[in-house]
Design a protein around this motif. Structure first.
Motif, PDB file in Angstrom:
ATOM      1  N   ARG A   7       0.817  -1.218   0.000  1.00  0.00           N
ATOM      2  CA  ARG A   7       0.000   0.000   0.000  1.00  0.00           C
ATOM      3  C   ARG A   7       0.848   1.265   0.000  1.00  0.00           C
ATOM      4  NH1 ARG A   7      -3.766  -1.414   4.937  1.00  0.00           N
ATOM      5  NH2 ARG A   7      -1.766  -2.269   5.556  1.00  0.00           N
ATOM      6  N   TRP A   8       2.132   1.132   0.180  1.00  0.00           N
ATOM      7  CA  TRP A   8       3.004   2.293   0.193  1.00  0.00           C
ATOM      8  C   TRP A   8       3.450   2.609  -1.225  1.00  0.00           C
ATOM      9  CZ3 TRP A   8       6.689   0.163   4.495  1.00  0.00           C
ATOM     10  CH2 TRP A   8       5.992   0.078   5.697  1.00  0.00           C
ATOM     11  N   VAL A   9       3.781   3.827  -1.438  1.00  0.00           N
ATOM     12  CA  VAL A   9       4.296   4.244  -2.736  1.00  0.00           C
ATOM     13  C   VAL A   9       5.791   3.938  -2.780  1.00  0.00           C
ATOM     14  CG1 VAL A   9       4.664   6.205  -4.272  1.00  0.00           C
ATOM     15  CG2 VAL A   9       2.568   6.058  -2.911  1.00  0.00           C
ATOM     16  N   ARG A  10       6.212   3.282  -3.837  1.00  0.00           N
ATOM     17  CA  ARG A  10       7.622   2.944  -3.986  1.00  0.00           C
ATOM     18  C   ARG A  10       8.378   4.147  -4.552  1.00  0.00           C
ATOM     19  NH1 ARG A  10       6.719  -3.034  -6.473  1.00  0.00           N
ATOM     20  NH2 ARG A  10       6.152  -3.982  -4.506  1.00  0.00           N
ATOM     21  N   PRO A  11       9.614   4.291  -4.156  1.00  0.00           N
ATOM     22  CA  PRO A  11      10.405   5.388  -4.714  1.00  0.00           C
ATOM     23  C   PRO A  11      10.588   5.224  -6.217  1.00  0.00           C
ATOM     24  CG  PRO A  11      11.638   4.202  -3.013  1.00  0.00           C
ATOM     25  CD  PRO A  11      10.334   3.503  -3.194  1.00  0.00           C
ATOM     26  N   HIS A  16      11.959   2.110 -11.897  1.00  0.00           N
ATOM     27  CA  HIS A  16      12.670   2.081 -13.175  1.00  0.00           C
ATOM     28  C   HIS A  16      14.038   1.421 -13.058  1.00  0.00           C
ATOM     29  CE1 HIS A  16       9.538   4.429 -14.988  1.00  0.00           C
ATOM     30  NE2 HIS A  16       9.629   5.305 -14.023  1.00  0.00           N
ATOM     31  N   ASP A  17      14.152   0.427 -12.232  1.00  0.00           N
ATOM     32  CA  ASP A  17      15.402  -0.300 -12.046  1.00  0.00           C
ATOM     33  C   ASP A  17      15.706  -1.107 -13.313  1.00  0.00           C
ATOM     34  OD1 ASP A  17      17.537  -1.804 -11.219  1.00  0.00           O
ATOM     35  OD2 ASP A  17      16.470  -2.867  -9.631  1.00  0.00           O
ATOM     36  N   ALA A  22      15.047  -5.736 -17.171  1.00  0.00           N
ATOM     37  CA  ALA A  22      15.647  -6.817 -17.962  1.00  0.00           C
ATOM     38  C   ALA A  22      15.042  -8.166 -17.587  1.00  0.00           C
ATOM     39  CB  ALA A  22      17.158  -6.831 -17.763  1.00  0.00           C
ATOM     40  N   ILE A  23      14.779  -8.362 -16.313  1.00  0.00           N
ATOM     41  CA  ILE A  23      14.160  -9.608 -15.866  1.00  0.00           C
ATOM     42  C   ILE A  23      12.748  -9.728 -16.434  1.00  0.00           C
ATOM     43  CG2 ILE A  23      13.232 -10.820 -13.842  1.00  0.00           C
ATOM     44  CD1 ILE A  23      15.715  -9.669 -12.314  1.00  0.00           C
TER      45      ILE A  23
END
Length: 102
Positions: A7-11, A16-17, A22-23
């Motif tokens: 429920r938290w917003v990811r940085p 965009h890792d 690629a995975i």
């Protein structure tokens, strides 16, 4: 904080890792290959023979262990009698093999 709750917003940096992208691309490639192979009713061995590849190579791709390259996509598309379709993004449906138009 080390983890993230759903429920938290990811940085933005994690979203965009490049490694994660690629995975996801490799998984989309594997899913597309599996979907087209099974739609044609081909076994892994039959596709490997058509593509002049080993069964292990086909299985590795289908399991998401191989990054898609243009040359490999073209090679497999020819073996699958299909065209490659790619959309922007890297979700599981962003790459697929589409049967040649009749």
């Amino acid at each position: 904080m080390a983890g993230y709750h759903t429920r938290w917003v990811r940085p933005e940096t994690q979203i965009h890792d490049p490694e994660r992208a690629a995975i996801r691309e490799a998984l989309a490639f594997g899913k597309a290959l599996y979907d087209r192979r099974t739609a044609l009713g081909l076994s892994v061995a039959e596709l490997a023979e058509r593509a002049d590849m080993t069964e292990d190579e086909i299985e590795c791709i289908e399991e998401g262990g191989t990054a898609p390259t243009v040359a490999l996509l073209r090679h497999l598309a020819a073996a699958l009698d299909a065209d490659v379709r790619i959309t922007s993004g890297d979700d599981l449906d962003s790459l697929w093999f589409e049967a040649h138009a009749a």
